[in-house]
Motif scaffolding. Structure first.
Motif, mmCIF file in Angstrom:
data_model
loop_
_atom_site.group_PDB
_atom_site.id
_atom_site.type_symbol
_atom_site.label_atom_id
_atom_site.label_comp_id
_atom_site.label_asym_id
_atom_site.label_seq_id
_atom_site.Cartn_x
_atom_site.Cartn_y
_atom_site.Cartn_z
ATOM 1 N N ASP A 178 0.859 -1.190 0.000
ATOM 2 C CA ASP A 178 0.000 0.000 0.000
ATOM 3 C C ASP A 178 0.890 1.234 0.000
ATOM 4 O O ASP A 178 1.585 1.509 0.991
ATOM 5 C CB ASP A 178 -0.920 0.020 1.225
ATOM 6 N N ILE A 179 0.867 1.971 -1.100
ATOM 7 C CA ILE A 179 1.806 3.085 -1.277
ATOM 8 C C ILE A 179 1.036 4.348 -1.644
ATOM 9 O O ILE A 179 0.130 4.315 -2.494
ATOM 10 C CB ILE A 179 2.837 2.749 -2.370
ATOM 11 N N ALA A 180 1.387 5.441 -1.008
ATOM 12 C CA ALA A 180 0.768 6.740 -1.296
ATOM 13 C C ALA A 180 1.780 7.650 -1.984
ATOM 14 O O ALA A 180 2.964 7.652 -1.628
ATOM 15 C CB ALA A 180 0.278 7.397 -0.012
ATOM 16 N N VAL A 181 1.311 8.392 -2.963
ATOM 17 C CA VAL A 181 2.140 9.353 -3.683
ATOM 18 C C VAL A 181 1.717 10.754 -3.264
ATOM 19 O O VAL A 181 0.563 11.143 -3.446
ATOM 20 C CB VAL A 181 1.979 9.200 -5.211
ATOM 21 N N ILE A 182 2.658 11.493 -2.696
ATOM 22 C CA ILE A 182 2.406 12.892 -2.348
ATOM 23 C C ILE A 182 2.984 13.727 -3.475
ATOM 24 O O ILE A 182 4.201 13.821 -3.648
ATOM 25 C CB ILE A 182 3.036 13.255 -0.992
ATOM 26 N N VAL A 244 5.874 7.842 -1.797
ATOM 27 C CA VAL A 244 6.716 8.442 -2.820
ATOM 28 C C VAL A 244 6.365 9.925 -2.836
ATOM 29 O O VAL A 244 5.198 10.295 -2.998
ATOM 30 C CB VAL A 244 6.477 7.823 -4.205
ATOM 31 N N VAL A 245 7.376 10.769 -2.673
ATOM 32 C CA VAL A 245 7.141 12.215 -2.585
ATOM 33 C C VAL A 245 7.778 12.899 -3.792
ATOM 34 O O VAL A 245 8.976 12.753 -4.040
ATOM 35 C CB VAL A 245 7.740 12.805 -1.293
ATOM 36 N N GLN A 246 6.953 13.628 -4.539
ATOM 37 C CA GLN A 246 7.464 14.486 -5.613
ATOM 38 C C GLN A 246 6.993 15.907 -5.323
ATOM 39 O O GLN A 246 6.152 16.475 -6.009
ATOM 40 C CB GLN A 246 6.982 14.029 -6.988
ATOM 41 N N ASN A 247 7.521 16.478 -4.278
ATOM 42 C CA ASN A 247 7.144 17.809 -3.825
ATOM 43 C C ASN A 247 8.140 18.208 -2.738
ATOM 44 O O ASN A 247 7.990 17.814 -1.576
ATOM 45 C CB ASN A 247 5.706 17.814 -3.296
ATOM 46 N N GLU A 248 9.162 18.955 -3.108
ATOM 47 C CA GLU A 248 10.234 19.291 -2.161
ATOM 48 C C GLU A 248 9.707 20.005 -0.919
ATOM 49 O O GLU A 248 10.213 19.788 0.185
ATOM 50 C CB GLU A 248 11.285 20.157 -2.854
ATOM 51 N N SER A 249 8.686 20.837 -1.086
ATOM 52 C CA SER A 249 8.161 21.610 0.039
ATOM 53 C C SER A 249 7.401 20.746 1.035
ATOM 54 O O SER A 249 7.125 21.181 2.159
ATOM 55 C CB SER A 249 7.240 22.723 -0.475
ATOM 56 N N ALA A 250 7.052 19.527 0.630
ATOM 57 C CA ALA A 250 6.293 18.645 1.512
ATOM 58 C C ALA A 250 7.180 17.669 2.285
ATOM 59 O O ALA A 250 6.707 17.006 3.213
ATOM 60 C CB ALA A 250 5.273 17.858 0.696
ATOM 61 N N VAL A 251 8.452 17.579 1.920
ATOM 62 C CA VAL A 251 9.331 16.564 2.499
ATOM 63 C C VAL A 251 9.446 16.695 4.011
ATOM 64 O O VAL A 251 9.147 15.756 4.772
ATOM 65 C CB VAL A 251 10.730 16.616 1.844
ATOM 66 N N GLU A 252 9.902 17.833 4.489
ATOM 67 C CA GLU A 252 10.136 17.984 5.929
ATOM 68 C C GLU A 252 8.835 17.988 6.731
ATOM 69 O O GLU A 252 8.773 17.363 7.814
ATOM 70 C CB GLU A 252 10.953 19.246 6.200
ATOM 71 N N ALA A 273 11.868 9.841 -2.308
ATOM 72 C CA ALA A 273 11.586 11.156 -2.894
ATOM 73 C C ALA A 273 12.224 11.276 -4.270
ATOM 74 O O ALA A 273 13.260 10.664 -4.544
ATOM 75 C CB ALA A 273 12.104 12.275 -1.990
ATOM 76 N N ILE A 274 11.576 12.047 -5.115
ATOM 77 C CA ILE A 274 12.178 12.488 -6.383
ATOM 78 C C ILE A 274 12.499 13.957 -6.173
ATOM 79 O O ILE A 274 11.591 14.813 -6.138
ATOM 80 C CB ILE A 274 11.209 12.286 -7.556
ATOM 81 N N CYS A 275 13.777 14.255 -5.984
ATOM 82 C CA CYS A 275 14.157 15.602 -5.563
ATOM 83 C C CYS A 275 15.655 15.790 -5.755
ATOM 84 O O CYS A 275 16.390 14.826 -5.990
ATOM 85 C CB CYS A 275 13.791 15.824 -4.090
ATOM 86 N N PRO A 276 16.138 17.035 -5.643
ATOM 87 C CA PRO A 276 17.591 17.250 -5.696
ATOM 88 C C PRO A 276 18.293 16.541 -4.542
ATOM 89 O O PRO A 276 17.719 16.371 -3.455
ATOM 90 C CB PRO A 276 17.719 18.782 -5.563
ATOM 91 N N ASP A 277 19.519 16.115 -4.761
ATOM 92 C CA ASP A 277 20.283 15.436 -3.717
ATOM 93 C C ASP A 277 20.387 16.273 -2.451
ATOM 94 O O ASP A 277 20.376 15.739 -1.338
ATOM 95 C CB ASP A 277 21.688 15.098 -4.229
#
Length: 337
Positions: A178-182, A244-252, A273-277
């Motif tokens: 069960d996986i959620a994508v933000i 799986v997070v594709q939203n840098e502002s939501a990570v923290e 996450a899909i984001c800059p290192d």
């Protein structure tokens, strides 16, 4: 200021010879060229940009179109812009930055005014209304992004479809079902922005292949928006163990909210996450991630554009292969009690 005539006198040649050395319009002997170039260096001569543009019918400027919207992560855009500017400079081009949300009007302004020799477009949508204008002009262009139909265009981008599939495959291999994508802010999907839509396609396709339950929820980013989104996810899918997070502002905000709820990362919940290192490594839990190769995309776009300006390049699509780096935020799915 040193003049062309002074360079000619210093080198012992005519002013027209100096001009030909600078423009490359006529063949000049190696000895004479060397003498002129030495005089240019010794005297510190810099050709007048306006005069050079008139003589060559070139502005030596590349227009970079970045609509700076409130729903995009500006640091990534600026990293790409810096890579474009530094690479362009190595080829003798300056960069004109256009940040307004002008759409086709910006393309018409550049192509119709001679402001620039070529242009690079960012924030590319699947059915981008700027593209018919690009196809209808002889001015070279490149996209950092991939539309639904890339025919007749030069495009450079991360293979976001493969990136989404890679993230999901990693979680599935760890036993998460069960996986959620933000995702990005809702407006990004409403515009059918290419990178977000293609990531979602990759995620959904891989979920079907592996028989996973996938829930996608856009999020504005920030603590309050993330709190509402996370509550809805666990209400709908209480068994969710992978994100799986594709939203840098939501990570923290996501990591903070999981801690508050007593959900340990990665013991109870895994996050990719899909984001800059930089975002991944500086998070409160070092994130397993697929990096966004901003500098490489900017550099490649300029290299292809310069090749087209020099008559050496053809239209092509370059998709950079995603690479997943495993860090501390992912682990085996928890076993049911």
């Amino acid at each position: 200021m040193v003049t062309l005539a002074e360079v000619a006198q210093h080198a012992g040649v005519s002013a027209s010879t100096v001009s030909y050395v600078l423009s490359g319009k006529r063949s000049i002997s190696a000895t004479t060229r060397q003498r002129v170039e030495e005089s240019i260096r010794e005297l510190g001569y810099h050709p007048n940009a306006g005069a050079r543009a008139l003589a060559s019918n070139r502005s030596n400027i590349i227009a970079l179109m970045i609509p700076l919207r409130t729903d995009i992560y500006v640091p990534v855009m600026m990293e790409i812009a810096v890579a474009v500017a530094t690479t362009a400079r190595t080829h003798g081009y300056d960069v004109l930055l256009l940040t307004g949300e002008e759409g086709p009007d910006a393309v018409r302004r550049v192509t119709g005014s001679g402001l620039a020799d070529a242009m690079i477009l960012m924030d590319v949508q699947l059915d981008d209304e700027r593209l018919p204008l690009l196809r209808g002009t002889d001015q070279p262009s490149a996209l950092i992004g991939l539309p639904a139909d890339p025919s007749g265009l030069t495009c450079v981008d991360l293979d976001f479809r493969a990136a989404g599939a890679l993230c999901l495959g990693h979680l599935a291999a760890l036993g998460h079902r069960d996986i959620a994508v933000i995702g990005e802010a809702p407006a990004v999907y409403e515009r059918h922005t290419g990178f977000a839509e293609r990531t979602l396609d990759g995620l959904r396709g891989r979920a079907r292949e592996l028989g996973l339950r996938l829930l996608h929820r856009p999020c504005e980013g920030g603590y309050d928006a993330m709190a509402v989104t996370l509550a809805r996810i666990f209400d709908e899918r209480p068994g969710t163990t992978g994100f799986v997070v594709q939203n840098e502002s939501a990570v923290e905000p996501l990591l903070a909210l999981l801690r508050q709820q007593g959900r340990a990362v990665p013991e109870d919940v895994s996050v990719v996450a899909i984001c800059p290192d930089q975002v991944a490594t500086q998070a409160s839990v070092r994130l397993t991630s697929v990096a966004v190769p901003a500098q490489e995309m900017g550099r490649r776009a300029v290299e292809h554009l310069v090749a087209k300006l020099d008559g050496r390049g053809n239209d092509e699509v370059v998709l950079l292969a995603p690479e997943l780096t495993v860090r501390a935020s992912t682990g085996p799915a928890p076993t049911a009690p």
